[in-house]
Every structure is written in C-alpha cells, then in structure tokens.
Design a protein around this motif. Structure first.
Motif, PDB file in Angstrom:
ATOM      1  N   ASN A  14      28.331   5.104  45.409  1.00 27.96           N
ATOM      2  CA  ASN A  14      27.272   4.545  44.563  1.00 27.96           C
ATOM      3  C   ASN A  14      26.019   5.402  44.694  1.00 27.96           C
ATOM      4  O   ASN A  14      25.727   5.921  45.781  1.00 27.96           O
ATOM      5  CB  ASN A  14      26.973   3.097  44.960  1.00 27.96           C
ATOM      6  CG  ASN A  14      26.500   2.974  46.393  1.00 27.96           C
ATOM      7  OD1 ASN A  14      27.146   3.479  47.308  1.00 27.96           O
ATOM      8  ND2 ASN A  14      25.380   2.290  46.606  1.00 27.96           N
ATOM      9  N   VAL A  16      22.380   6.320  45.498  1.00 30.81           N
ATOM     10  CA  VAL A  16      21.282   5.753  46.281  1.00 30.81           C
ATOM     11  C   VAL A  16      20.149   6.763  46.314  1.00 30.81           C
ATOM     12  O   VAL A  16      20.338   7.906  46.749  1.00 30.81           O
ATOM     13  CB  VAL A  16      21.725   5.434  47.721  1.00 30.81           C
ATOM     14  CG1 VAL A  16      20.516   5.001  48.556  1.00 30.81           C
ATOM     15  CG2 VAL A  16      22.786   4.337  47.725  1.00 30.81           C
ATOM     16  N   ALA A  25      20.894   0.637  56.031  1.00 26.89           N
ATOM     17  CA  ALA A  25      22.013   0.644  55.096  1.00 26.89           C
ATOM     18  C   ALA A  25      23.066  -0.361  55.527  1.00 26.89           C
ATOM     19  O   ALA A  25      23.204  -0.674  56.714  1.00 26.89           O
ATOM     20  CB  ALA A  25      22.636   2.039  55.022  1.00 26.89           C
ATOM     21  N   ALA A  30      32.534  -1.601  49.261  1.00 28.69           N
ATOM     22  CA  ALA A  30      31.777  -1.818  48.021  1.00 28.69           C
ATOM     23  C   ALA A  30      30.634  -2.812  48.207  1.00 28.69           C
ATOM     24  O   ALA A  30      30.529  -3.787  47.454  1.00 28.69           O
ATOM     25  CB  ALA A  30      32.718  -2.301  46.921  1.00 28.69           C
ATOM     26  N   PRO A  31      29.733  -2.608  49.166  1.00 30.31           N
ATOM     27  CA  PRO A  31      28.623  -3.549  49.337  1.00 30.31           C
ATOM     28  C   PRO A  31      27.641  -3.549  48.169  1.00 30.31           C
ATOM     29  O   PRO A  31      26.863  -4.495  48.016  1.00 30.31           O
ATOM     30  CB  PRO A  31      27.948  -3.079  50.630  1.00 30.31           C
ATOM     31  CG  PRO A  31      28.325  -1.636  50.758  1.00 30.31           C
ATOM     32  CD  PRO A  31      29.711  -1.550  50.191  1.00 30.31           C
ATOM     33  N   SER A  32      27.667  -2.505  47.332  1.00 29.01           N
ATOM     34  CA  SER A  32      26.761  -2.471  46.181  1.00 29.01           C
ATOM     35  C   SER A  32      27.110  -3.547  45.161  1.00 29.01           C
ATOM     36  O   SER A  32      26.310  -3.846  44.276  1.00 29.01           O
ATOM     37  CB  SER A  32      26.814  -1.095  45.503  1.00 29.01           C
ATOM     38  OG  SER A  32      28.064  -0.885  44.874  1.00 29.01           O
ATOM     39  N   LYS A  33      28.284  -4.154  45.317  1.00 30.51           N
ATOM     40  CA  LYS A  33      28.729  -5.156  44.348  1.00 30.51           C
ATOM     41  C   LYS A  33      28.394  -6.581  44.784  1.00 30.51           C
ATOM     42  O   LYS A  33      29.097  -7.520  44.423  1.00 30.51           O
ATOM     43  CB  LYS A  33      30.224  -5.005  44.084  1.00 30.51           C
ATOM     44  CG  LYS A  33      30.567  -3.699  43.380  1.00 30.51           C
ATOM     45  CD  LYS A  33      32.062  -3.552  43.155  1.00 30.51           C
ATOM     46  CE  LYS A  33      32.385  -2.368  42.243  1.00 30.51           C
ATOM     47  NZ  LYS A  33      31.885  -1.101  42.766  1.00 30.51           N
ATOM     48  N   PRO A  38      20.978  -6.635  51.937  1.00 34.03           N
ATOM     49  CA  PRO A  38      19.777  -5.961  51.425  1.00 34.03           C
ATOM     50  C   PRO A  38      18.687  -6.924  50.962  1.00 34.03           C
ATOM     51  O   PRO A  38      17.494  -6.676  51.190  1.00 34.03           O
ATOM     52  CB  PRO A  38      20.315  -5.124  50.260  1.00 34.03           C
ATOM     53  CG  PRO A  38      21.732  -4.825  50.659  1.00 34.03           C
ATOM     54  CD  PRO A  38      22.208  -6.095  51.310  1.00 34.03           C
ATOM     55  N   VAL A  55      19.665  -0.247  51.825  1.00 35.91           N
ATOM     56  CA  VAL A  55      20.437   0.119  50.643  1.00 35.91           C
ATOM     57  C   VAL A  55      21.921  -0.070  50.940  1.00 35.91           C
ATOM     58  O   VAL A  55      22.365   0.104  52.076  1.00 35.91           O
ATOM     59  CB  VAL A  55      20.159   1.577  50.222  1.00 35.91           C
ATOM     60  CG1 VAL A  55      18.711   1.752  49.817  1.00 35.91           C
ATOM     61  CG2 VAL A  55      20.539   2.551  51.331  1.00 35.91           C
ATOM     62  N   PRO A  56      22.705  -0.413  49.912  1.00 33.84           N
ATOM     63  CA  PRO A  56      24.153  -0.482  50.102  1.00 33.84           C
ATOM     64  C   PRO A  56      24.757   0.911  49.999  1.00 33.84           C
ATOM     65  O   PRO A  56      24.303   1.738  49.197  1.00 33.84           O
ATOM     66  CB  PRO A  56      24.609  -1.368  48.938  1.00 33.84           C
ATOM     67  CG  PRO A  56      23.602  -1.116  47.860  1.00 33.84           C
ATOM     68  CD  PRO A  56      22.294  -0.854  48.559  1.00 33.84           C
ATOM     69  N   MET A  57      25.762   1.183  50.801  1.00 32.05           N
ATOM     70  CA  MET A  57      26.479   2.458  50.750  1.00 32.05           C
ATOM     71  C   MET A  57      27.971   2.187  50.673  1.00 32.05           C
ATOM     72  O   MET A  57      28.579   1.706  51.633  1.00 32.05           O
ATOM     73  CB  MET A  57      26.151   3.322  51.967  1.00 32.05           C
ATOM     74  CG  MET A  57      24.725   3.816  52.001  1.00 32.05           C
ATOM     75  SD  MET A  57      24.440   5.081  53.280  1.00 32.05           S
ATOM     76  CE  MET A  57      22.731   5.542  52.901  1.00 32.05           C
ATOM     77  N   ASP A  58      28.535   2.477  49.494  1.00 33.65           N
ATOM     78  CA  ASP A  58      29.968   2.320  49.281  1.00 33.65           C
ATOM     79  C   ASP A  58      30.672   3.578  49.774  1.00 33.65           C
ATOM     80  O   ASP A  58      30.499   4.658  49.204  1.00 33.65           O
ATOM     81  CB  ASP A  58      30.279   2.140  47.792  1.00 33.65           C
ATOM     82  CG  ASP A  58      29.600   0.911  47.186  1.00 33.65           C
ATOM     83  OD1 ASP A  58      29.072   0.083  47.958  1.00 33.65           O
ATOM     84  OD2 ASP A  58      29.598   0.790  45.945  1.00 33.65           O
TER      85      ASP A  58
END
Length: 304
Positions: A14, A16, A25, A30-33, A38, A55-58
């Motif tokens: 994703n 960032v 982080a 898939a933490p951005s989903k 955060p 921030v999420p880091m997939d």
C-alpha cells in the motif's frame, strides 16, 4: 529519506507517504483495509502534541524480513503493532523479545530501545491490567482458572503466571493446556479434563480465554451445557471475566450475572492493549498513572 517521501516502495503493497517527523506502523498482510490501531494511536499523538503518525503497512511474508530491517535502520520509526499473519513470523527478525512474548511465541507490539527493535505481546498485558483494576490491585492473592489456551488464552496465561496465587488451565484438548503449563512453570497447573464443580469451588476468578462466546446459547459457553451447575460451584464473591467483547455480554457472562456473580467483558482489555503498546513506543508521552488514564480516555473516545 525526507518527510513527504514515499516509505519503503517495493517492500509494502500500500502507498504510504510520511508527512510527519516520526512514525509508527502496524504490520500485517492487509492492515490498510480497516485496522483500528492507527485511529487510536493518531488520536493519542495529536492529544500529546507529538509530530508523528501511525500508518498501516501491508507486507507479504516474503518481504517481512527486509521491511523489519528497514524499519530498524530508520531512527524515525518509533514502534507499533503487528497483526496477522506475522505475529510469529516476525520473531527471528527482532533484536529482543520480552519474556512473556517469548513464552507465548508471538508478538503484537514493537518498540525501539536505542538501536534495538523489541517485540512485546500486549494481549496478556491488557488482560492483566484490567484484572488488576477489577480486583482493586489485589490480584496477587487470587486463585484463577483460565479456560482456553489458544493464542489469546496463552497470552493471558503468560502474564498471569507468577502474578497470582494459583493458576489452573483448562482446554478442550488437555494436552495443549499441559504443554503450556509446563512452559510457564511458576506453579501453573493444567486440568486433566473438562472443568468440574470441584475445580471451581475454590476459584476467585474464572477467565474465558477462548473464542467460545461469539455464539449464543449453551454453545456459546466455554463450560458447555452444564454451565449453570458449574457456576453455582464458584464462591459468591468470584469474578467471571470473558476476553470477548462482541457481544458485550456473552452467554457465560449472562449466566454468571444471573447467579449474582461479578462479571466483566474484554472491552477494557482490548483498549489497554493499544494503551500499553503506545506507552512502550512513546515513553514519557503520557507519564505516570494520571497519564495512563488520560491516554485511555483519548483512545476510548477515538474508538467510539
């Protein structure tokens, strides 16, 4: 790398862009989903006036070692969270792991200690914090029976071991409980079979550490169809604690409440996981007990 530059292109899936001087982080597939961390951490950063963001880091499993190395080398990285499926896979890539996390065999939190990247497990720490509050700081004298020794139950057991007067473990597969008891030592014992009334007769705190509880009715109780009779064996002043918080009142808690027992769900544990992890990564941001309470309030409000 300067602020407003993309972080680790080629390592995470994703995009960032860093817009603050420092960052935390959450690492996962898939933490951005939709990861909740955060939201909580960024509210805490804002309230404390800290120039940082989580921030999420997939990151897929094959790129996890390289990402951890890059984070370790970047002094702007404060720490953060680890989610599925990397809680076990990240262990060999860390400089150090806290003893409880090592006993559990999984981490869900990271923090920087000088140049070292340290792993922790705040699942059990969150439960410990809540049980301390619920017992008015008298947890050390309590006799506890924990049902369920999977991932979350194992974490709770690791933090209770040596901190309570006695800890007994029960699991649908007794061998799993026996193996965990042997690893933890510190007077931890495993029940050889299903929980009985005799097992509960001298217990101060009954903890459900399993996922049984999401369902309604007898199938939703970790004690099975004889739940009412088993709860009747608990002393009148016993506490029944369920790490599940959705639903807010599980079948186990409803039955315990109907018997006049004190009950509590895992919502506070879930919040304290994030509070403790933030505190480890940002020591001094919310100092002392008043600061911890303030951090709880900020995160609780953000999570509504």
């Amino acid at each position: 790398m300067t602020p407003n530059a993309a972080l680790f292109p080629g390592l995470i899936d994703n995009p960032v862009v860093l817009e603050t001087g420092r960052y935390a982080a959450i690492l996962g597939l898939a933490p951005s989903k939709g990861a909740r961390s955060p939201l909580l951490w960024n509210a805490a950063f804002a309230a404390a006036g800290i120039d940082a963001r989580m921030v999420p880091m997939d990151v897929p499993l094959d790129r996890l070692p390289a990402l951890v190395a890059a984070l370790k080398a970047d002094a702007r990285f404060l720490g953060g969270a680890v989610t599925m499926p990397h809680k076990q896979a990240i262990l060999p890539h860390l400089d150090r792991v806290e003893p409880e996390a090592a006993a559990i065999g999984a981490v869900n939190a990271l923090y920087r200690d000088g140049d070292a990247l340290v792993g922790a497990n705040t699942d059990g720490a969150g439960a410990l914090s809540q049980l301390e509050d619920l017992t008015g700081g008298a947890l050390a004298g309590k006799r506890v029976l924990l049902v369920g020794t999977g991932g979350a139950g194992c974490a709770v057991a690791a933090y209770l071991a040596g901190r309570v007067a006695a800890l007994a473990l029960a699991n649908r597969t007794p061998r799993t409980a026996a193996d965990l008891a042997a690893r933890l030592g510190k007077g931890v014992v495993a029940l050889p079979g299903p929980v009985t009334a005799a097992d509960l007769a001298g217990i101060d705190i009954l903890v459900n550490g399993s996922s049984v509880g999401f369902a309604s009715g007898p199938a939703g109780s970790p004690l099975g169809p004889d739940t009412d009779a088993l709860l009747a064996a608990l002393p009148a002043g016993a506490l029944v604690y369920d790490i599940i918080y959705q639903p807010a009142e599980t079948d186990l808690l409803a039955r315990a409440r109907a018997r006049g027992l004190k009950t509590a769900n895992g919502l506070g544990m879930n919040l304290d996981q994030a509070v403790i992890a933030f505190d480890k990564s940002n020591p001094g941001a919310y100092p002392g007990s008043p600061g911890r309470d303030a951090l709880r309030r900020v995160m609780a409000e953000a999570g509504k």
